[in-house]
Design a protein around this motif. Structure first.
Motif, mmCIF file in Angstrom:
data_model
loop_
_atom_site.group_PDB
_atom_site.id
_atom_site.type_symbol
_atom_site.label_atom_id
_atom_site.label_comp_id
_atom_site.label_asym_id
_atom_site.label_seq_id
_atom_site.Cartn_x
_atom_site.Cartn_y
_atom_site.Cartn_z
ATOM 1 N N LEU A 235 -37.753 2.917 -2.365
ATOM 2 C CA LEU A 235 -36.752 3.068 -2.421
ATOM 3 C C LEU A 235 -35.994 4.366 -1.669
ATOM 4 C CD1 LEU A 235 -35.193 0.924 -4.895
ATOM 5 C CD2 LEU A 235 -34.980 0.390 -2.231
ATOM 6 N N SER A 285 -41.151 -1.698 2.973
ATOM 7 C CA SER A 285 -40.692 -0.870 3.283
ATOM 8 C C SER A 285 -41.225 -0.771 5.102
ATOM 9 C CB SER A 285 -41.623 0.156 3.289
ATOM 10 O OG SER A 285 -41.673 1.014 1.760
ATOM 11 N N ARG A 291 -38.904 -10.930 3.339
ATOM 12 C CA ARG A 291 -39.287 -10.407 2.735
ATOM 13 C C ARG A 291 -37.477 -9.292 2.438
ATOM 14 N NH1 ARG A 291 -44.943 -8.397 2.445
ATOM 15 N NH2 ARG A 291 -44.250 -7.565 0.941
ATOM 16 N N ARG A 298 -30.291 -3.328 2.477
ATOM 17 C CA ARG A 298 -30.502 -3.777 3.218
ATOM 18 C C ARG A 298 -29.916 -3.035 4.699
ATOM 19 N NH1 ARG A 298 -32.416 -9.063 6.970
ATOM 20 N NH2 ARG A 298 -31.731 -8.283 8.636
ATOM 21 N N CYS A 301 -31.061 0.566 4.957
ATOM 22 C CA CYS A 301 -32.088 0.442 5.046
ATOM 23 C C CYS A 301 -32.554 1.320 6.397
ATOM 24 C CB CYS A 301 -33.159 -0.025 4.656
ATOM 25 S SG CYS A 301 -35.051 -0.304 5.103
ATOM 26 N N HIS A 303 -35.121 1.144 8.359
ATOM 27 C CA HIS A 303 -36.037 -0.501 8.661
ATOM 28 C C HIS A 303 -35.481 -1.166 9.309
ATOM 29 C CE1 HIS A 303 -39.427 1.529 6.737
ATOM 30 N NE2 HIS A 303 -38.991 1.674 5.315
ATOM 31 N N TRP A 304 -34.654 -0.455 9.451
ATOM 32 C CA TRP A 304 -32.911 -1.223 10.039
ATOM 33 C C TRP A 304 -32.246 -0.563 10.982
ATOM 34 C CZ3 TRP A 304 -34.129 -6.772 9.673
ATOM 35 C CH2 TRP A 304 -34.520 -7.686 9.107
HETATM 36 S S1 SF4 Z 1 -34.240 -3.842 3.278
HETATM 37 FE FE1 SF4 Z 1 -35.949 -2.175 3.495
HETATM 38 S S2 SF4 Z 1 -35.453 -1.605 1.011
HETATM 39 FE FE2 SF4 Z 1 -34.720 -3.786 1.288
HETATM 40 S S3 SF4 Z 1 -36.992 -4.769 0.925
HETATM 41 FE FE3 SF4 Z 1 -37.008 -4.544 3.325
HETATM 42 S S4 SF4 Z 1 -37.076 -3.334 3.815
HETATM 43 FE FE4 SF4 Z 1 -37.501 -2.424 1.357
#
Ligand code: SF4
Length: 316
Positions: A235, A285, A291, A298, A301, A303-304
């Motif tokens: 995280l 991740s 998911r 989010r 995050c 990744h976004w």
């Molecule tokens: S938004 Fe980011 S921290 Fe949350 S589940 Fe997805 S990849 Fe994992």
């Protein structure tokens, strides 16, 4: 850091803090406590019993939480309702714990831990008193060292004392039996390991009482470091709090410093809710609409993308 970079970081920190506050507010912490090893500590009222149960529970806290709780229930049932009194009688305690096994630990190892910690309690008044004195000594003798390094040294000296009093092998030495358990029971923070279980113990004892942590020791919460396990590490990377890939002490320091920008007085305040965030177990991740659905972090995050389409990675 340029003024522009500082402003960008402040904006990012504010967004991360807002997301973590939402996660914390959503969690029913008291309900979550029933699934956590700290619940065994709350079953006791006497300070000396709480300290001993916390040390044992944190020391056994690795692996699957259900298995940990089952084993702790068995162990503490054998110890009896007053762990401090039980530890005052080493022979009887050794008999009660004979045959107990949890991963690499045997009953005899845990008996030594309890006996050593009880002896430290009796000579210092409490485990908290012993740790506070070690920390004050290190702060006095080595004021130039980084604050986290002083906590590490105080923690290591505190563990040295418990080991010596209980008959566990000295830090860095193997047990004559050749088994790993006795040495592994209290991690060697000086060796650079993350010392997750010891930092968890400190968090329980030091953070202000909130139904989870107990606020029993007179050490400021700002001295705490985040106990980093694989989930918190994942995280923290996804929140841009660290880019480090290991679970070392350095990683714990880096994550803690990033969180201290959000709450300088109490950098570990989000630790419990993050640990218990349902999402953490199945976090991919990477951006995965199915998911990641419902994940409280989010919005921040890495990744976004943010609203302007930028990657939101923050260098901690
Ligand atoms: S938004 Fe980011 S921290 Fe949350 S589940 Fe997805 S990849 Fe994992």
């Amino acid at each position: 850091m340029s003024a522009r970079a500082a402003a960008k970081r402040a904006e990012r920190d504010a967004a991360v803090k807002a997301a973590l506050d939402v996660v914390r507010a959503r969690e029913d912490l008291r309900a979550r406590r029933g699934n956590d090893p700290v619940e065994f500590v709350h079953r006791h009222r006497a300070r000396e019993d709480r300290e001993l149960v916390a040390l044992v529970a944190a020391s056994c806290a690795f692996g699957n939480v259900k298995a940990i709780r089952l084993k702790l229930a068995e162990l503490l049932d054998r110890v009896g309702p007053r762990p401090a009194r039980a530890a005052d009688d080493p022979e009887a305690l050794a008999k009660r714990l004979a045959g107990f096994k949890h991963r690499v630990f045997r009953g005899e190892d845990l008996a030594k831990l309890l006996i050593g910690a009880r002896r430290v309690q009796r000579s210092a008044g409490s485990l908290g008193g012993a740790f506070e004195r070690e920390l004050a000594r290190v702060d006095r003798e080595d004021p130039e060292a980084e604050p986290e390094a002083r906590v590490r040294e105080a923690l290591a000296s505190f563990c040295d004392r418990i080991r010596a009093e209980g008959g566990l092998p000295k830090t860095g030495e193997a047990d004559p039996s050749g088994r790993r358990g006795p040495a592994h029971l209290l991690s060697d923070a000086r060796a650079g390991s993350g010392a997750k279980r010891l930092l968890l113990f400190l968090r329980w004892m030091i953070r202000p009482a909130d139904g989870i942590d107990l606020g029993m020791w007179r050490v400021p919460a700002q001295r705490l470091l985040v106990p980093v396990d694989v989930h918190i590490h994942k995280l923290a990377r996804n929140l841009g709090l660290t880019r480090r890939r290991d679970l070392s002490w350095k990683t714990s320091v880096e994550i803690t410093r990033a969180l201290a920008r959000l709450d300088p007085e109490d950098p570990t305040r989000y630790d419990f809710s993050l640990c218990h965030m349902g999402m953490v177990q199945r976090c991919p991740s990477r951006p995965d609409a199915a998911r990641c659905e419902g994940c409280g972090v989010r919005p921040v995050c890495v990744h976004w993308k943010d609203r302007r389409g930028r990657n939101t990675v923050l260098t901690a």
